[in-house]
Design a protein around this motif. Structure first.
Motif, PDB file in Angstrom:
ATOM      1  N   THR A  48       0.961  -1.060  -0.127  1.00  0.00           N
ATOM      2  CA  THR A  48      -0.019  -0.136  -0.009  1.00  0.00           C
ATOM      3  C   THR A  48       0.884   1.413  -0.089  1.00  0.00           C
ATOM      4  O   THR A  48       0.449   2.237  -0.779  1.00  0.00           O
ATOM      5  CB  THR A  48      -1.220   0.112   1.260  1.00  0.00           C
ATOM      6  N   GLY A  51       2.152   1.443  -3.615  1.00  0.00           N
ATOM      7  CA  GLY A  51       1.311   1.595  -4.659  1.00  0.00           C
ATOM      8  C   GLY A  51       0.290   2.968  -4.442  1.00  0.00           C
ATOM      9  O   GLY A  51      -0.563   3.533  -5.198  1.00  0.00           O
ATOM     10  N   ARG A  52      -0.074   3.017  -3.034  1.00  0.00           N
ATOM     11  CA  ARG A  52      -0.902   3.991  -2.485  1.00  0.00           C
ATOM     12  C   ARG A  52      -2.388   3.578  -3.298  1.00  0.00           C
ATOM     13  O   ARG A  52      -2.963   4.658  -3.555  1.00  0.00           O
ATOM     14  CB  ARG A  52      -0.619   5.660  -2.729  1.00  0.00           C
ATOM     15  N   SER A  53      -2.792   2.350  -3.257  1.00  0.00           N
ATOM     16  CA  SER A  53      -3.916   2.039  -3.975  1.00  0.00           C
ATOM     17  C   SER A  53      -4.456   1.057  -2.882  1.00  0.00           C
ATOM     18  O   SER A  53      -3.849   0.708  -2.136  1.00  0.00           O
ATOM     19  CB  SER A  53      -3.702   1.334  -5.390  1.00  0.00           C
ATOM     20  N   LYS A  54      -5.796   0.484  -3.193  1.00  0.00           N
ATOM     21  CA  LYS A  54      -6.443  -0.603  -2.537  1.00  0.00           C
ATOM     22  C   LYS A  54      -5.808  -1.795  -3.047  1.00  0.00           C
ATOM     23  O   LYS A  54      -5.856  -1.999  -4.253  1.00  0.00           O
ATOM     24  CB  LYS A  54      -7.855  -0.528  -2.695  1.00  0.00           C
ATOM     25  N   SER A  87      -0.850  -4.695 -12.546  1.00  0.00           N
ATOM     26  CA  SER A  87      -1.472  -4.494 -11.603  1.00  0.00           C
ATOM     27  C   SER A  87      -1.125  -5.048 -10.109  1.00  0.00           C
ATOM     28  O   SER A  87      -1.531  -4.892  -8.823  1.00  0.00           O
ATOM     29  CB  SER A  87      -3.037  -4.793 -11.537  1.00  0.00           C
ATOM     30  N   ALA A 117      -3.723  -4.428  -6.981  1.00  0.00           N
ATOM     31  CA  ALA A 117      -4.472  -3.136  -6.868  1.00  0.00           C
ATOM     32  C   ALA A 117      -5.777  -3.366  -7.412  1.00  0.00           C
ATOM     33  O   ALA A 117      -5.941  -3.760  -8.751  1.00  0.00           O
ATOM     34  CB  ALA A 117      -3.674  -2.128  -7.511  1.00  0.00           C
ATOM     35  N   GLY A 119     -10.014  -1.799  -8.297  1.00  0.00           N
ATOM     36  CA  GLY A 119     -10.580  -0.396  -8.215  1.00  0.00           C
ATOM     37  C   GLY A 119     -11.948  -0.722  -7.407  1.00  0.00           C
ATOM     38  O   GLY A 119     -12.144  -1.538  -6.589  1.00  0.00           O
ATOM     39  N   LEU A 127      -1.317  -0.071 -11.999  1.00  0.00           N
ATOM     40  CA  LEU A 127      -0.765   0.634 -10.621  1.00  0.00           C
ATOM     41  C   LEU A 127      -0.088   1.963 -11.147  1.00  0.00           C
ATOM     42  O   LEU A 127       0.003   2.976 -10.436  1.00  0.00           O
ATOM     43  CB  LEU A 127       0.326  -0.172 -10.197  1.00  0.00           C
TER      44      LEU A 127
END
Ligand SMILES: CC(C)(COP(=O)(O)OP(=O)(O)OC[C@H]1O[C@@H](n2cnc3c(N)ncnc32)[C@H](O)[C@@H]1OP(=O)(O)O)[C@@H](O)C(=O)NCCC(=O)NCCS
Length: 139
Positions: A48, A51-54, A87, A117, A119, A127
């Motif tokens: 996290t 990537g600062r993503s879910k 991803s 990652a 959405g 990513l």
């Protein structure tokens, strides 16, 4: 945008825990299920931060439990970014056993966790943008 290597470096994560009686098995050593949970957590944080993503865990690769970790020790779990895909990202996790009252330290467990990652619809998302990928030399 920083380089891929800088992003990887910044994402490196370390968690230190104490092996209390509540987390051991009937041999008074760290229960494997707890070790896996802690490893997945440090890997999740590492992914996290990178990537600062879910992210969700999609796979765990081979996990080697090399040395038992007795109650009354510290463990340091270190997550580092390995292979980066479109991803997905692989996080390499090392678990060090550390004695409380000496400098003794030993690599006890090692494993890899792959995260994807996702959405809003829980499907994989890229990513990085095309520009970022070009600057990072990613395919
Ligand atoms: C993660 C999830 C959305 C991926 O869906 P999918 O349809 O398999 O996705 P795709 O086939 O499009 O693959 C997406 C990426 O995941 C990677 N991937 C998929 N399955 C994988 C596996 N078993 N091991 C390693 N990587 C895997 C693909 O290689 C691809 O990587 P890339 O984008 O970097 O090239 C889906 O499998 C899922 O929701 N799983 C449950 C996750 C979960 O709940 N985890 C919590 C722990 S139980």
């Amino acid at each position: 945008m920083s380089s891929l290597e800088e992003k990887k470096k910044r994402a490196k994560t370390s968690i230190v825990r104490t092996v209390f009686p509540g987390s051991t098995n009937h041999y008074d050593t760290l229960f494997g299920g707890n070790a896996l949970k802690w490893m997945d957590e440090v890997a999740f944080i590492t992914a996290t931060r990178f990537g600062r993503s879910k992210f969700v865990t999609v796979s765990t690769d081979r996990i080697d439990f090399n040395t038992p970790i007795p109650e009354g020790h510290f463990v340091e779990l270190i997550g580092e970014i390995g292979k980066v895909g479109k991803s997905s990202v692989v996080v390499e996790v090392s678990v060090y056993l550390e004695e409380m009252y000496s400098e003794y330290r030993n690599l006890a467990v090692k494993g890899e966790f792959t995260f994807v990652a996702i959405g809003e619809n829980r499907r994989p998302v890229a990513l990085f943008s095309e520009d970022d990928k070009n600057s990072f030399n990613l395919n």
